[in-house]
Design an enzyme around this catalytic site. Structure first.
Site, PDB file in Angstrom:
ATOM      1  N   GLU A 130      -2.993  10.505   2.830  1.00  0.00           N
ATOM      2  CA  GLU A 130      -4.100  10.605   3.841  1.00  0.00           C
ATOM      3  C   GLU A 130      -4.081  12.029   4.577  1.00  0.00           C
ATOM      4  O   GLU A 130      -3.176  12.471   4.983  1.00  0.00           O
ATOM      5  CB  GLU A 130      -3.902   9.528   4.964  1.00  0.00           C
ATOM      6  CG  GLU A 130      -3.983   8.173   4.341  1.00  0.00           C
ATOM      7  CD  GLU A 130      -3.790   7.125   5.391  1.00  0.00           C
ATOM      8  OE1 GLU A 130      -4.432   6.195   5.559  1.00  0.00           O
ATOM      9  OE2 GLU A 130      -2.708   7.337   6.186  1.00  0.00           O
ATOM     10  N   ASN A 178       2.695   7.207   3.441  1.00  0.00           N
ATOM     11  CA  ASN A 178       3.003   5.787   4.299  1.00  0.00           C
ATOM     12  C   ASN A 178       3.221   5.021   3.088  1.00  0.00           C
ATOM     13  O   ASN A 178       2.490   5.180   1.846  1.00  0.00           O
ATOM     14  CB  ASN A 178       1.831   5.601   5.178  1.00  0.00           C
ATOM     15  CG  ASN A 178       2.498   4.805   6.309  1.00  0.00           C
ATOM     16  OD1 ASN A 178       3.607   4.261   6.203  1.00  0.00           O
ATOM     17  ND2 ASN A 178       1.475   4.235   7.202  1.00  0.00           N
ATOM     18  N   ASP A 183      -0.561  -5.042   7.763  1.00  0.00           N
ATOM     19  CA  ASP A 183      -1.355  -6.191   8.291  1.00  0.00           C
ATOM     20  C   ASP A 183      -0.997  -6.519   9.773  1.00  0.00           C
ATOM     21  O   ASP A 183       0.228  -6.656   9.783  1.00  0.00           O
ATOM     22  CB  ASP A 183      -1.444  -7.242   7.529  1.00  0.00           C
ATOM     23  CG  ASP A 183      -2.093  -6.786   5.892  1.00  0.00           C
ATOM     24  OD1 ASP A 183      -2.964  -6.476   5.975  1.00  0.00           O
ATOM     25  OD2 ASP A 183      -1.109  -6.891   5.051  1.00  0.00           O
ATOM     26  N   LYS A 189       0.673  -6.720  12.896  1.00  0.00           N
ATOM     27  CA  LYS A 189       1.672  -6.134  13.690  1.00  0.00           C
ATOM     28  C   LYS A 189       2.230  -4.826  12.515  1.00  0.00           C
ATOM     29  O   LYS A 189       2.780  -5.173  11.787  1.00  0.00           O
ATOM     30  CB  LYS A 189       2.931  -6.847  14.003  1.00  0.00           C
ATOM     31  CG  LYS A 189       3.855  -5.979  15.071  1.00  0.00           C
ATOM     32  CD  LYS A 189       4.770  -6.638  15.622  1.00  0.00           C
ATOM     33  CE  LYS A 189       5.651  -6.018  16.461  1.00  0.00           C
ATOM     34  NZ  LYS A 189       6.929  -6.504  17.091  1.00  0.00           N
ATOM     35  N   ILE A 190       1.461  -3.751  12.782  1.00  0.00           N
ATOM     36  CA  ILE A 190       1.728  -2.445  11.757  1.00  0.00           C
ATOM     37  C   ILE A 190       3.261  -2.207  11.698  1.00  0.00           C
ATOM     38  O   ILE A 190       3.674  -1.718  12.852  1.00  0.00           O
ATOM     39  CB  ILE A 190       0.953  -1.490  11.817  1.00  0.00           C
ATOM     40  CG1 ILE A 190      -0.528  -1.972  11.898  1.00  0.00           C
ATOM     41  CG2 ILE A 190       1.067  -0.462  10.858  1.00  0.00           C
ATOM     42  CD1 ILE A 190      -1.075  -2.526  10.524  1.00  0.00           C
ATOM     43  N   ILE A 191       3.924  -2.026  10.578  1.00  0.00           N
ATOM     44  CA  ILE A 191       5.156  -1.375  10.573  1.00  0.00           C
ATOM     45  C   ILE A 191       4.986  -0.317   9.247  1.00  0.00           C
ATOM     46  O   ILE A 191       5.128  -0.504   8.165  1.00  0.00           O
ATOM     47  CB  ILE A 191       6.320  -2.347   9.898  1.00  0.00           C
ATOM     48  CG1 ILE A 191       6.441  -3.585  10.910  1.00  0.00           C
ATOM     49  CG2 ILE A 191       7.651  -1.611   9.790  1.00  0.00           C
ATOM     50  CD1 ILE A 191       7.367  -4.767  10.242  1.00  0.00           C
ATOM     51  N   GLY A 192       4.762   0.855   9.869  1.00  0.00           N
ATOM     52  CA  GLY A 192       4.555   2.114   8.875  1.00  0.00           C
ATOM     53  C   GLY A 192       5.683   2.615   8.712  1.00  0.00           C
ATOM     54  O   GLY A 192       6.837   2.545   9.587  1.00  0.00           O
ATOM     55  N   ASP A 238      -0.011   5.319   0.470  1.00  0.00           N
ATOM     56  CA  ASP A 238      -0.963   6.313   0.982  1.00  0.00           C
ATOM     57  C   ASP A 238      -0.512   7.720   1.065  1.00  0.00           C
ATOM     58  O   ASP A 238       0.499   8.225   1.248  1.00  0.00           O
ATOM     59  CB  ASP A 238      -1.220   6.055   2.643  1.00  0.00           C
ATOM     60  CG  ASP A 238      -1.758   4.701   2.847  1.00  0.00           C
ATOM     61  OD1 ASP A 238      -2.320   3.896   1.722  1.00  0.00           O
ATOM     62  OD2 ASP A 238      -1.519   4.048   3.784  1.00  0.00           O
ATOM     63  N   GLU A 263       0.908  -1.393   0.112  1.00  0.00           N
ATOM     64  CA  GLU A 263      -0.023  -0.091   0.196  1.00  0.00           C
ATOM     65  C   GLU A 263       1.035   1.292  -0.090  1.00  0.00           C
ATOM     66  O   GLU A 263       1.809   1.316   0.755  1.00  0.00           O
ATOM     67  CB  GLU A 263      -0.727   0.014   1.327  1.00  0.00           C
ATOM     68  CG  GLU A 263      -1.961   1.146   1.357  1.00  0.00           C
ATOM     69  CD  GLU A 263      -2.890   0.854   2.305  1.00  0.00           C
ATOM     70  OE1 GLU A 263      -3.415  -0.228   2.541  1.00  0.00           O
ATOM     71  OE2 GLU A 263      -3.182   1.670   3.160  1.00  0.00           O
ATOM     72  N   SER A 295      -9.666   5.650  16.364  1.00  0.00           N
ATOM     73  CA  SER A 295      -8.720   5.182  17.469  1.00  0.00           C
ATOM     74  C   SER A 295      -7.257   5.737  17.220  1.00  0.00           C
ATOM     75  O   SER A 295      -6.606   5.499  18.179  1.00  0.00           O
ATOM     76  CB  SER A 295      -8.795   3.654  17.082  1.00  0.00           C
ATOM     77  OG  SER A 295      -8.347   3.318  15.741  1.00  0.00           O
TER      78      SER A 295
END
Length: 294
Positions: free
Chosen positions: A116, A131, A139, A141-144, A114, A112, A207
């Protein structure tokens, strides 16, 4: 006397971060014709919260639903842009997005890219978040790989053009043709290479969206509206022949940014970048090796 001299210096040598960024000298958006919404896209969800009028798309979020759209075909590289205008006032918790993804083709292990708009509270600017997720880093455990900006203009006042230029060598994020971020391919493990579709959406992300979830969406201010127009998408579709040439971000057909474009990008990052994941000491950079590898 000292006050007078200071005032004179300000007049003669205004602050470098005043006004707009230096000209990038090249405008990739001019190389692509605008398309009507229905020529390139379809509703994905929330059809009752989406309308099209003279090629301008309006989507909105209320207590019952948001809305999203998706390109008709996938791409393996290209230029993808839209002119967007977001809602003023209290928009905390609300995400307005324009992005590339293959989540539906690779659920739980997707890529992905992004752009935003993170909603805000009264009197505070929107945050534009860029991002990149690779092979499931978005997906579980997020690693941004976030870089965030406060823009040099108010994105609620008028339409501005936001774009992602994705080639096999790099990803360039652009605002009104000014590069704001370059994400180079340093290894196959840290770069999206599988075909992706173009998406847009508005949804409730209370959130985390505004100050790490401190402020939530308040539906007393509904509907939350986003407008898109001047859609552009061009490059190599997933079905294009192997000899299809990737789009270039600069006058050079070999790709990369020109010296003038890099100067404009440095200006944006110096004066308007508010977060860079590579400089966050709380992050585990063993998971983001592109931050320290050349």
């Amino acid at each position: 006397m000292a006050i007078f001299l200071s005032f004179l210096l300000i007049l003669l040598f205004p602050s470098a971060n005043a006004g707009w960024p230096p000209s990038p000298g090249y405008w990739p958006s001019s190389k692509f014709r605008p398309m009507s919404f229905y020529k390139g896209f379809r509703n994905l969800w929330g059809p009752a919260h989406q309308s099209v009028d003279q090629n301008a798309l309006t989507i909105w979020l209320d207590r019952t639903s948001g809305s999203g759209f998706k390109s008709v075909k996938p791409f393996r590289s290209g230029y993808f842009g839209a002119s967007i205008k977001v809602q003023p006032g209290y928009t905390a918790g609300v995400i307005t997005a324009f992005y590339l993804s293959n989540n539906e083709a690779h659920p739980g292990f997707h890529d992905e890219v992004d752009i935003e708009f993170l909603g805000t509270t009264f009197g505070k600017p929107y945050t534009l978040q860029t991002n990149v997720y690779i092979r499931g880093s978005g997906d579980g455990k997020i690693i941004g790989r976030e870089m965030k900006f406060h823009l040099w203009f108010d994105p609620t006042k008028d339409f501005h053009h936001y774009a992602i230029l994705w080639s096999p060598r790099e990803i360039i994020f652009l605002v009104d043709d000014v590069p704001i971020r370059r994400y180079p391919r340093k290894s196959a493990a840290t770069f999206p290479l599988r075909p992706m579709w173009v998406y847009g959406s508005i949804w409730d992300a209370s959130s985390w969206a505004t100050e790490d979830g401190k402020y939530k969406a308040d539906y007393r201010y509904q509907p939350f509206v986003a407008k898109y127009t001047n859609f552009k998408a061009g490059g190599c579709s997933a079905y294009a022949p192997a000899w299809c040439r990737p789009v270039s971000a600069s006058p050079s057909r070999s790709g990369g940014l020109s010296r003038q474009q890099r100067r404009a990008m440095r200006w944006v990052q110096k004066y308007h970048m508010v977060y860079n994941y590579c400089r966050d000491p709380k992050r585990n950079h063993a998971l983001t090796p592109e931050c320290w590898t050349k």
